[in-house]
Design a protein around this motif. Structure first.
Motif, PDB file in Angstrom:
ATOM      1  N   THR A   1      90.225  53.545  36.628  1.00  0.00           N
ATOM      2  CA  THR A   1      90.302  53.538  38.091  1.00  0.00           C
ATOM      3  C   THR A   1      89.629  54.768  38.691  1.00  0.00           C
ATOM      4  O   THR A   1      88.966  54.676  39.736  1.00  0.00           O
ATOM      5  CB  THR A   1      91.780  53.475  38.527  1.00  0.00           C
ATOM      6  N   ASP A   2      89.766  55.913  38.042  1.00  0.00           N
ATOM      7  CA  ASP A   2      89.216  57.161  38.577  1.00  0.00           C
ATOM      8  C   ASP A   2      87.698  57.193  38.626  1.00  0.00           C
ATOM      9  O   ASP A   2      87.122  58.064  39.274  1.00  0.00           O
ATOM     10  CB  ASP A   2      89.718  58.356  37.764  1.00  0.00           C
ATOM     11  N   ILE A   3      87.029  56.246  37.978  1.00  0.00           N
ATOM     12  CA  ILE A   3      85.568  56.250  37.965  1.00  0.00           C
ATOM     13  C   ILE A   3      84.985  55.655  39.253  1.00  0.00           C
ATOM     14  O   ILE A   3      83.825  55.868  39.568  1.00  0.00           O
ATOM     15  CB  ILE A   3      85.023  55.519  36.716  1.00  0.00           C
ATOM     16  N   LEU A   4      85.804  54.935  40.022  1.00  0.00           N
ATOM     17  CA  LEU A   4      85.314  54.312  41.255  1.00  0.00           C
ATOM     18  C   LEU A   4      84.871  55.360  42.271  1.00  0.00           C
ATOM     19  O   LEU A   4      85.595  56.321  42.530  1.00  0.00           O
ATOM     20  CB  LEU A   4      86.389  53.408  41.858  1.00  0.00           C
ATOM     21  N   GLU A   5      83.687  55.149  42.824  1.00  0.00           N
ATOM     22  CA  GLU A   5      83.122  56.062  43.826  1.00  0.00           C
ATOM     23  C   GLU A   5      82.689  55.280  45.055  1.00  0.00           C
ATOM     24  O   GLU A   5      82.442  54.077  44.992  1.00  0.00           O
ATOM     25  CB  GLU A   5      81.905  56.790  43.258  1.00  0.00           C
ATOM     26  N   THR A   6      82.547  55.995  46.153  1.00  0.00           N
ATOM     27  CA  THR A   6      82.089  55.381  47.395  1.00  0.00           C
ATOM     28  C   THR A   6      80.767  55.990  47.836  1.00  0.00           C
ATOM     29  O   THR A   6      80.386  57.068  47.384  1.00  0.00           O
ATOM     30  CB  THR A   6      83.106  55.595  48.534  1.00  0.00           C
ATOM     31  N   ILE A   7      80.106  55.268  48.713  1.00  0.00           N
ATOM     32  CA  ILE A   7      78.982  55.823  49.467  1.00  0.00           C
ATOM     33  C   ILE A   7      79.259  55.499  50.925  1.00  0.00           C
ATOM     34  O   ILE A   7      79.944  54.523  51.232  1.00  0.00           O
ATOM     35  CB  ILE A   7      77.609  55.262  49.007  1.00  0.00           C
ATOM     36  N   PRO A   8      78.783  56.334  51.838  1.00  0.00           N
ATOM     37  CA  PRO A   8      79.091  56.083  53.249  1.00  0.00           C
ATOM     38  C   PRO A   8      78.404  54.826  53.776  1.00  0.00           C
ATOM     39  O   PRO A   8      77.264  54.541  53.409  1.00  0.00           O
ATOM     40  CB  PRO A   8      78.574  57.325  53.974  1.00  0.00           C
ATOM     41  N   TYR A   9      79.114  54.102  54.607  1.00  0.00           N
ATOM     42  CA  TYR A   9      78.522  52.983  55.341  1.00  0.00           C
ATOM     43  C   TYR A   9      77.963  53.567  56.630  1.00  0.00           C
ATOM     44  O   TYR A   9      78.705  54.123  57.442  1.00  0.00           O
ATOM     45  CB  TYR A   9      79.570  51.903  55.619  1.00  0.00           C
ATOM     46  N   GLU A  10      76.675  53.479  56.802  1.00  0.00           N
ATOM     47  CA  GLU A  10      75.993  54.182  57.889  1.00  0.00           C
ATOM     48  C   GLU A  10      76.005  53.449  59.229  1.00  0.00           C
ATOM     49  O   GLU A  10      75.415  53.937  60.188  1.00  0.00           O
ATOM     50  CB  GLU A  10      74.552  54.483  57.472  1.00  0.00           C
ATOM     51  N   TYR A  11      76.676  52.304  59.298  1.00  0.00           N
ATOM     52  CA  TYR A  11      76.700  51.542  60.541  1.00  0.00           C
ATOM     53  C   TYR A  11      78.126  51.208  60.964  1.00  0.00           C
ATOM     54  O   TYR A  11      78.465  50.045  61.186  1.00  0.00           O
ATOM     55  CB  TYR A  11      75.881  50.257  60.384  1.00  0.00           C
ATOM     56  N   PRO A  12      78.997  52.219  61.105  1.00  0.00           N
ATOM     57  CA  PRO A  12      80.383  51.920  61.499  1.00  0.00           C
ATOM     58  C   PRO A  12      80.406  51.185  62.835  1.00  0.00           C
ATOM     59  O   PRO A  12      79.612  51.473  63.734  1.00  0.00           O
ATOM     60  CB  PRO A  12      81.047  53.292  61.593  1.00  0.00           C
ATOM     61  N   GLY A  13      81.311  50.219  62.916  1.00  0.00           N
ATOM     62  CA  GLY A  13      81.410  49.426  64.141  1.00  0.00           C
ATOM     63  C   GLY A  13      80.485  48.223  64.145  1.00  0.00           C
ATOM     64  O   GLY A  13      80.585  47.370  65.020  1.00  0.00           O
ATOM     65  N   LYS A  14      79.572  48.141  63.200  1.00  0.00           N
ATOM     66  CA  LYS A  14      78.658  47.001  63.074  1.00  0.00           C
ATOM     67  C   LYS A  14      78.975  46.298  61.750  1.00  0.00           C
ATOM     68  O   LYS A  14      78.540  46.722  60.695  1.00  0.00           O
ATOM     69  CB  LYS A  14      77.200  47.458  63.114  1.00  0.00           C
ATOM     70  N   ASP A  15      79.736  45.240  61.886  1.00  0.00           N
ATOM     71  CA  ASP A  15      80.246  44.577  60.690  1.00  0.00           C
ATOM     72  C   ASP A  15      79.160  43.850  59.898  1.00  0.00           C
ATOM     73  O   ASP A  15      78.277  43.209  60.482  1.00  0.00           O
ATOM     74  CB  ASP A  15      81.332  43.571  61.059  1.00  0.00           C
ATOM     75  N   VAL A  16      79.263  43.968  58.600  1.00  0.00           N
ATOM     76  CA  VAL A  16      78.482  43.171  57.657  1.00  0.00           C
ATOM     77  C   VAL A  16      79.456  42.678  56.595  1.00  0.00           C
ATOM     78  O   VAL A  16      80.501  43.290  56.366  1.00  0.00           O
ATOM     79  CB  VAL A  16      77.333  43.966  56.970  1.00  0.00           C
ATOM     80  N   GLU A  17      79.108  41.575  55.978  1.00  0.00           N
ATOM     81  CA  GLU A  17      79.902  41.078  54.864  1.00  0.00           C
ATOM     82  C   GLU A  17      79.123  41.338  53.586  1.00  0.00           C
ATOM     83  O   GLU A  17      77.966  40.942  53.473  1.00  0.00           O
ATOM     84  CB  GLU A  17      80.182  39.583  55.026  1.00  0.00           C
ATOM     85  N   VAL A  18      79.750  42.009  52.654  1.00  0.00           N
ATOM     86  CA  VAL A  18      79.134  42.354  51.375  1.00  0.00           C
ATOM     87  C   VAL A  18      79.773  41.474  50.308  1.00  0.00           C
ATOM     88  O   VAL A  18      81.004  41.387  50.231  1.00  0.00           O
ATOM     89  CB  VAL A  18      79.352  43.846  51.036  1.00  0.00           C
ATOM     90  N   GLU A  19      78.940  40.836  49.498  1.00  0.00           N
ATOM     91  CA  GLU A  19      79.442  39.998  48.409  1.00  0.00           C
ATOM     92  C   GLU A  19      78.867  40.506  47.097  1.00  0.00           C
ATOM     93  O   GLU A  19      77.647  40.641  46.962  1.00  0.00           O
ATOM     94  CB  GLU A  19      79.049  38.542  48.630  1.00  0.00           C
ATOM     95  N   ILE A  20      79.750  40.792  46.147  1.00  0.00           N
ATOM     96  CA  ILE A  20      79.343  41.301  44.836  1.00  0.00           C
ATOM     97  C   ILE A  20      79.849  40.330  43.774  1.00  0.00           C
ATOM     98  O   ILE A  20      81.035  40.335  43.446  1.00  0.00           O
ATOM     99  CB  ILE A  20      79.911  42.714  44.584  1.00  0.00           C
ATOM    100  N   PRO A  21      78.951  39.492  43.230  1.00  0.00           N
ATOM    101  CA  PRO A  21      79.373  38.579  42.168  1.00  0.00           C
ATOM    102  C   PRO A  21      79.037  39.145  40.790  1.00  0.00           C
ATOM    103  O   PRO A  21      78.075  39.886  40.628  1.00  0.00           O
ATOM    104  CB  PRO A  21      78.538  37.331  42.440  1.00  0.00           C
ATOM    105  N   THR A  22      79.855  38.805  39.816  1.00  0.00           N
ATOM    106  CA  THR A  22      79.535  39.105  38.422  1.00  0.00           C
ATOM    107  C   THR A  22      80.080  37.990  37.543  1.00  0.00           C
ATOM    108  O   THR A  22      81.178  37.489  37.781  1.00  0.00           O
ATOM    109  CB  THR A  22      80.076  40.466  37.949  1.00  0.00           C
ATOM    110  N   SER A  23      79.309  37.621  36.552  1.00  0.00           N
ATOM    111  CA  SER A  23      79.757  36.605  35.607  1.00  0.00           C
ATOM    112  C   SER A  23      80.083  37.237  34.256  1.00  0.00           C
ATOM    113  O   SER A  23      80.263  36.544  33.264  1.00  0.00           O
ATOM    114  CB  SER A  23      78.683  35.528  35.428  1.00  0.00           C
TER     115      SER A  23
END
Length: 139
Positions: A26-48
């Motif tokens: 769990t501790d390996i998870l990192e974030t990057i800033p979303y540069e468009y706060p207030g402007k919604d986007v939907e992000v989809e991450i698939p993996t098989s």
């Protein structure tokens, strides 16, 4: 045609080595800033390529996992997510619990407006499983 008796006792004590949930990184998870706060986007991450193991038998469970979210201030850093998901590889965990845990841990890190984790688990013994867990910051 007569009934054939097969001795299955040789399978009784077979177990493959499994790791407990402390192996999940769990501790390996990192974030990057979303540069468009207030402007919604939907992000989809698939993996098989997701795999964990049955906590009872140690046999592998394979799933197609899709993580979908609307970011608030952060995105998930993809390499860290890949390592995180791969760390489940030898962990004995029930399918429903793995799906819910992924949702809760990724939500805790990126604090999205909304997230859904859907896991389509490969059939075993003719039974497949679809597990969906969802988070909404309005709840």
């Amino acid at each position: 045609m007569g009934k054939v008796n097969v001795d299955h006792s040789k399978y009784r004590d077979i177990r493959f080595d499994i790791q407990d949930e402390s192996a999940i990184m769990t501790d390996i998870l990192e974030t990057i800033p979303y540069e468009y706060p207030g402007k919604d986007v939907e992000v989809e991450i698939p993996t098989s390529e997701f795999t964990s193991v049955c906590p009872w038998s140690g046999l592998p469970d394979f799933a197609e996992i899709t993580i979908t979210f609307v970011p608030d201030r952060y995105l998930i850093e993809m390499k860290s997510l890949k390592y995180y998901l791969t760390s489940y590889r030898n962990v004995g965990i029930y399918q429903e619990h793995a799906t819910r845990r992924i949702l809760e841990e990724v939500v805790a890190v990126i604090q999205p407006k909304w997230m859904k984790v859907e896991a389509l688990w490969n059939p075993r013994g003719g039974l497949g499983t679809r597990v969906t867990a969802e988070y909404n910051d309005q709840d």
